[in-house]
Design a protein around this motif. Structure first.
Motif, mmCIF file in Angstrom:
data_model
loop_
_atom_site.group_PDB
_atom_site.id
_atom_site.type_symbol
_atom_site.label_atom_id
_atom_site.label_comp_id
_atom_site.label_asym_id
_atom_site.label_seq_id
_atom_site.Cartn_x
_atom_site.Cartn_y
_atom_site.Cartn_z
ATOM 1 N N ILE A 171 -6.116 -8.668 3.275
ATOM 2 C CA ILE A 171 -4.865 -9.346 2.897
ATOM 3 C C ILE A 171 -4.482 -10.385 3.955
ATOM 4 O O ILE A 171 -4.041 -11.490 3.635
ATOM 5 N N ALA A 207 0.155 -2.796 -8.725
ATOM 6 C CA ALA A 207 0.588 -4.085 -8.151
ATOM 7 C C ALA A 207 -0.381 -4.481 -7.040
ATOM 8 O O ALA A 207 -0.279 -3.990 -5.910
ATOM 9 N N VAL A 224 -3.289 9.251 11.448
ATOM 10 C CA VAL A 224 -2.675 8.236 10.572
ATOM 11 C C VAL A 224 -1.215 8.609 10.281
ATOM 12 O O VAL A 224 -0.306 7.777 10.404
ATOM 13 N N HIS A 238 -13.760 7.607 7.726
ATOM 14 C CA HIS A 238 -12.736 7.482 8.770
ATOM 15 C C HIS A 238 -12.669 6.034 9.267
ATOM 16 O O HIS A 238 -12.645 5.785 10.473
ATOM 17 N N MET A 242 -8.790 18.165 5.550
ATOM 18 C CA MET A 242 -8.858 18.778 6.892
ATOM 19 C C MET A 242 -7.794 18.176 7.812
ATOM 20 O O MET A 242 -7.605 16.958 7.829
ATOM 21 N N ALA A 275 -4.449 13.160 10.426
ATOM 22 C CA ALA A 275 -3.300 13.603 11.223
ATOM 23 C C ALA A 275 -2.836 12.457 12.116
ATOM 24 O O ALA A 275 -1.623 12.229 12.301
ATOM 25 N N SER A 324 -5.166 10.040 1.264
ATOM 26 C CA SER A 324 -4.763 11.445 1.467
ATOM 27 C C SER A 324 -4.712 12.197 0.135
ATOM 28 O O SER A 324 -4.694 13.422 0.115
ATOM 29 N N ALA A 356 0.034 -1.703 4.863
ATOM 30 C CA ALA A 356 -0.445 -0.313 4.902
ATOM 31 C C ALA A 356 -1.538 -0.141 3.851
ATOM 32 O O ALA A 356 -1.605 0.877 3.166
ATOM 33 N N MET A 397 -10.604 15.330 1.854
ATOM 34 C CA MET A 397 -11.002 16.744 1.947
ATOM 35 C C MET A 397 -9.910 17.604 2.584
ATOM 36 O O MET A 397 -10.102 18.805 2.789
ATOM 37 N N GLN A 454 -8.661 -2.905 3.650
ATOM 38 C CA GLN A 454 -7.959 -3.947 2.882
ATOM 39 C C GLN A 454 -6.805 -4.629 3.604
ATOM 40 O O GLN A 454 -6.442 -5.746 3.231
ATOM 41 N N GLY A 485 0.838 -1.200 0.000
ATOM 42 C CA GLY A 485 0.000 0.000 0.000
ATOM 43 C C GLY A 485 0.873 1.249 0.000
ATOM 44 O O GLY A 485 1.578 1.508 0.976
ATOM 45 N N GLY A 486 0.828 1.987 -1.108
ATOM 46 C CA GLY A 486 1.577 3.254 -1.202
ATOM 47 C C GLY A 486 0.647 4.409 -0.907
ATOM 48 O O GLY A 486 0.575 5.386 -1.657
HETATM 49 C C1 LIG Z 1 -13.115 10.782 0.497
HETATM 50 C C2 LIG Z 1 -12.326 10.892 1.766
HETATM 51 C C3 LIG Z 1 -12.314 12.095 2.472
HETATM 52 C C4 LIG Z 1 -11.586 12.190 3.665
HETATM 53 N N1 LIG Z 1 -11.433 13.415 4.254
HETATM 54 C C5 LIG Z 1 -10.580 13.551 5.306
HETATM 55 C C6 LIG Z 1 -10.240 14.826 5.825
HETATM 56 O O1 LIG Z 1 -10.673 15.872 5.317
HETATM 57 N N2 LIG Z 1 -9.412 14.877 6.902
HETATM 58 C C7 LIG Z 1 -8.918 13.776 7.491
HETATM 59 O O2 LIG Z 1 -8.231 13.881 8.505
HETATM 60 N N3 LIG Z 1 -9.186 12.534 7.006
HETATM 61 C C8 LIG Z 1 -9.970 12.411 5.898
HETATM 62 N N4 LIG Z 1 -10.197 11.184 5.355
HETATM 63 C C9 LIG Z 1 -9.621 9.995 6.019
HETATM 64 C C10 LIG Z 1 -8.142 9.783 5.715
HETATM 65 O O3 LIG Z 1 -7.810 10.257 4.428
HETATM 66 C C11 LIG Z 1 -7.822 8.290 5.813
HETATM 67 O O4 LIG Z 1 -8.246 7.805 7.059
HETATM 68 C C12 LIG Z 1 -6.333 7.991 5.689
HETATM 69 O O5 LIG Z 1 -5.813 8.630 4.565
HETATM 70 C C13 LIG Z 1 -6.130 6.476 5.622
HETATM 71 O O6 LIG Z 1 -4.760 6.194 5.501
HETATM 72 P P1 LIG Z 1 -4.261 4.682 5.385
HETATM 73 O O7 LIG Z 1 -2.809 4.720 5.222
HETATM 74 O O8 LIG Z 1 -4.848 3.905 6.494
HETATM 75 O O9 LIG Z 1 -4.962 4.126 4.039
HETATM 76 P P2 LIG Z 1 -4.937 4.705 2.563
HETATM 77 O O10 LIG Z 1 -4.397 6.076 2.515
HETATM 78 O O11 LIG Z 1 -6.296 4.486 2.006
HETATM 79 O O12 LIG Z 1 -3.882 3.786 1.809
HETATM 80 C C14 LIG Z 1 -4.093 2.445 1.475
HETATM 81 C C15 LIG Z 1 -3.381 2.177 0.156
HETATM 82 O O13 LIG Z 1 -3.275 0.780 -0.020
HETATM 83 C C16 LIG Z 1 -3.555 0.463 -1.361
HETATM 84 N N5 LIG Z 1 -4.005 -0.939 -1.400
HETATM 85 C C17 LIG Z 1 -5.154 -1.446 -0.915
HETATM 86 N N6 LIG Z 1 -5.202 -2.777 -1.122
HETATM 87 C C18 LIG Z 1 -4.048 -3.120 -1.730
HETATM 88 C C19 LIG Z 1 -3.517 -4.354 -2.201
HETATM 89 N N7 LIG Z 1 -4.176 -5.513 -2.096
HETATM 90 N N8 LIG Z 1 -2.286 -4.348 -2.805
HETATM 91 C C20 LIG Z 1 -1.574 -3.179 -2.928
HETATM 92 N N9 LIG Z 1 -2.060 -1.988 -2.518
HETATM 93 C C21 LIG Z 1 -3.276 -1.953 -1.912
HETATM 94 C C22 LIG Z 1 -4.627 1.469 -1.745
HETATM 95 O O14 LIG Z 1 -4.749 1.625 -3.135
HETATM 96 C C23 LIG Z 1 -4.151 2.726 -1.033
HETATM 97 O O15 LIG Z 1 -3.290 3.499 -1.833
HETATM 98 C C24 LIG Z 1 -10.920 11.052 4.172
HETATM 99 C C25 LIG Z 1 -10.927 9.847 3.462
HETATM 100 C C26 LIG Z 1 -11.611 9.759 2.259
HETATM 101 C C27 LIG Z 1 -11.603 8.460 1.492
#
Ligand SMILES: Cc1cc2nc3c(=O)[nH]c(=O)nc-3n(C[C@H](O)[C@H](O)[C@H](O)COP(=O)(O)OP(=O)(O)OC[C@H]3O[C@@H](n4cnc5c(N)ncnc54)[C@H](O)[C@@H]3O)c2cc1C
Length: 611
Positions: free
Chosen positions: A294, A246, A596, A548, A108, A594, A102, A285, A106, A290, A23-24
């Motif tokens: 995995i 990938a 995360v 969230h 914030m 923030a 990210s 990540a 939005m 997801q 997960g990038g």
């Molecule tokens: C529409 C939206 C609006 C939001 N607005 C806000 C906001 O304004 N402020 C705020 O604080 N938070 C906001 N959030 C929440 C915040 O963005 C997320 O909680 C946070 O970015 C999650 O980070 P993460 O690293 O857990 O996952 P992610 O950033 O989702 O990263 C997971 C990555 O893993 C990849 N992946 C998944 N499965 C696989 C696989 N099998 N193989 C390889 N890669 C894979 C995905 O493609 C993705 O790139 C929002 C989220 C969304 C979706």
């Protein structure tokens, strides 16, 4: 124009990688960037989505919603029909591109609370309380103070540079201009007895505040995790390899004397399937929906579920994928007074074109920033008797032998928070546009689909008691996970949220805010204020996904129902960690990115410390 080839798979299967990050997205790129600071450590990032680092739908802050539903940016998941919400399916959009969520969110930037973080530590996670965690809230950011114009507009917004982070990768800044609602927001809460909050980065207090966003104040571009952590210097590192497109299908696991070891990561890209050997560790990540998928596809999860899908159980842990938490958001949208602005005006093609021209010229105009304000509030109108009843119902749930152990422990922490009358129970958000939760298509729900210009006062429960789950629905990574989010399934959540919604109507009816709204104007949620019972019905009808999602591989002691330990290692394994929103044992009080970023920064230090 960023040139960064992430398409090649040449030599992957024969190369040595110490760490393979799956997960990038938001958290994955933080850890990749930090680990590869040491040139002797080889890091591979496998991202299922695209490389769209140059795409304006990501980089232009106010174009966020334009990426929704497009498979080049968004997984476009939906939840299962939610019985408690009249059978509605909720949206579960999620970033599918470098930068992950990210890159499409939005923007914030909202900080967790001291009490919320201390609850993480009390749940059996040494080092994760406020004192151990808050340095990482500063580490990920480079904060820029509000402009002179904003200071003139608002007066003192309680910002102190010494409280902020000043040399981290993520740019955190305020809007250049604010519509008149924001000053009125601050004053109206004050009129209602809640003056401006302390600088929210300090994790205490209630009241309104102007929140910053993840936007570079110089270039006016979004500062998502790929923009912030994959800098030119990082991209040039010979010890960091990033492959997009990938899709990780599973980890191959071997049972050793010290536990289960991941030996190989199997992924597909196009029609080809690849296997890459794990040097030291696999870092999951993939996000809260997801990462559990995995693990389950690899044989770590509830044995019965895995058997149903023909997957051999390697580690039987029924808590994988459970404990899902999500805030949910309920918008009350009000028509603004004649002549006043709103982002809904962008429905006029001439207005939209003028905004784009201005942005392209020098980054100026409304596309270059994200304008929100917020408030953390206790439940003001909750009579003590009802509060006691709520706490008692939580205690009954704790005693119920059918309540999962992990939830019992979390509810103990949450009951304590609810017992404090001045503790935050909700976040209020001022959004300068209409929201249409009755629309099922995301672009209509978030776009100006109703005629007229509106602003929205949104309410978000800070510490929801409701829980959901995410599990595989098949034995294929290509199939969407089954997301049963559970929003408002606990009656205490429903009542608390309804009471906060009623208070949103009160904010709108109080001066100076009231004068900015059209007298007798349209109210998208309901034309008239409603009583508590009707407010509960409206909650079920209007609650939207706040995106969230977290908690699905909770960091807690194993005997309490945890999935990872406080060094983020998956129980029963020697070399698999989780660093994304899945590990949150309890959702923080407001938007979670923030937290995360900070969790991933702390994770990187933990991993480095274990090398
Ligand atoms: C529409 C939206 C609006 C939001 N607005 C806000 C906001 O304004 N402020 C705020 O604080 N938070 C906001 N959030 C929440 C915040 O963005 C997320 O909680 C946070 O970015 C999650 O980070 P993460 O690293 O857990 O996952 P992610 O950033 O989702 O990263 C997971 C990555 O893993 C990849 N992946 C998944 N499965 C696989 C696989 N099998 N193989 C390889 N890669 C894979 C995905 O493609 C993705 O790139 C929002 C989220 C969304 C979706």
């Amino acid at each position: 124009m960023i040139v960064f080839d992430t398409d090649s798979t040449d030599g992957l299967e024969t190369s040595h990688f110490d760490f393979i990050i799956i997960g990038g997205g938001t958290s994955g790129l933080v850890v990749a960037s930090r680990l590869s600071e040491d040139p002797s450590i080889n890091v591979l990032v496998l991202e299922a989505g695209t490389n769209r680092l140059n795409d304006p739908r990501i980089s232009v802050p106010a174009l966020a919603i334009s990426a929704f539903e497009d498979p080049d940016f968004d997984w476009n998941f939906k939840t299962t029909p939610q019985e408690q919400l009249n059978g509605r399916e909720m949206l579960a959009n999620k970033g599918r591109t470098l930068g992950g969520s990210s890159a499409i969110n939005m923007g914030m930037v909202i900080y967790p609370s001291c009490s919320g973080m201390n609850a993480w530590e009390e749940l059996g996670n040494p080092g994760w309380g406020w004192d151990g965690f808050s340095p990482y809230i500063r580490k990920f950011q480079k904060a820029t103070p509000p402009s002179k114009e904003s200071e003139e507009h608002f007066g003192d917004v309680g910002y102190k540079q010494e409280d902020q982070g000043s040399d981290g990768p993520v740019q955190v800044s305020f809007a250049d201009h604010y519509m008149p609602y924001y000053g009125a927001w601050m004053k109206t809460f004050e009129m209602l007895g809640y003056p401006q909050a302390d600088n929210p980065i300090n994790g205490t207090g209630t009241g309104p505040f102007i929140n910053p966003s993840a936007v570079d104040p110089v270039t006016h571009t979004r500062s998502h995790s790929a923009a912030a952590y994959l800098t030119a210097e990082t991209r040039a590192r010979p010890n960091l390899r990033v492959v997009t497109g990938a899709l990780v299908k599973a980890l191959l696991l071997e049972k050793g004397t010290d536990g289960v070891e991941a030996s190989t990561v199997v992924f597909s890209k196009g029609q080809e399937v690849y296997s890459v050997s794990v040097g030291r560790e696999v870092i999951l990540a993939a996000g809260a929906t997801q990462t559990p998928q995995i693990l389950e596809l690899s044989g770590i999860g509830d044995g019965e579920l895995l058997q149903r899908h023909g997957i051999e159980t390697v580690i039987n842990n029924p808590y994988v994928g459970r404990n899902m938490q999500e805030h949910g958001i309920i918008p009350y949208s009000f028509e603004v007074a004649d002549g006043l602005p709103s982002a809904d005006m962008a429905r006029d093609p001439d207005v939209a074109a003028a905004a784009m021209t201005s942005y392209e010229k020098d980054g100026s105009g409304p596309l270059g920033y994200i304008q929100f304000a917020a408030a953390f509030m206790p439940c003001v109108d909750l009579p003590q008797e009802q509060r006691n009843e709520m706490v008692e119902s939580i205690k009954a749930l704790i005693k119920n032998p059918e309540t999962p152990r992990a939830l019992q422990k979390q509810l103990e922490a949450q009951a304590k928070l609810l017992e404090i009358p001045e503790e935050t129970t909700a976040q209020f958000i001022l959004a300068p546009f209409q929201l249409n939760p009755r629309e099922e298509i995301p672009k209509r729900a978030f776009g100006p689909s109703h005629p007229g210009n509106f602003i929205s006062i949104c309410t978000v429960l800070s510490y929801p008691l409701s829980r959901g789950s995410v599990h595989i629905g098949s034995n294929k990574a290509e199939h969407a996970p089954v997301i049963d989010v559970g929003t408002l399934s606990n009656p205490v959540d429903l009542e608390l949220h309804a009471r906060h919604c009623m208070w949103a109507d009160r904010v709108a009816a109080t001066e100076p805010f009231a004068s900015l709204l059209k007298k007798g104007g349209y109210r998208l949620h309901s034309q008239e204020p409603v009583d508590l019972e009707r407010a509960k019905e409206l909650c079920k009808e209007l609650v939207m996904s706040n995106y969230h999602f977290c908690g699905t591989c909770a960091m807690m002691p194993e005997e309490d129902g945890g999935v990872v330990d406080s060094r983020l290692k998956v129980y029963g394994t020697t070399n698999i960690r989780v660093v994304d929103a899945s590990v949150f044992p309890l959702i923080p009080r407001g938007n979670i990115q923030a937290t995360v970023f900070a969790v991933a920064e702390k994770a990187a230090d933990i991993i480095k410390g274990d090398i």
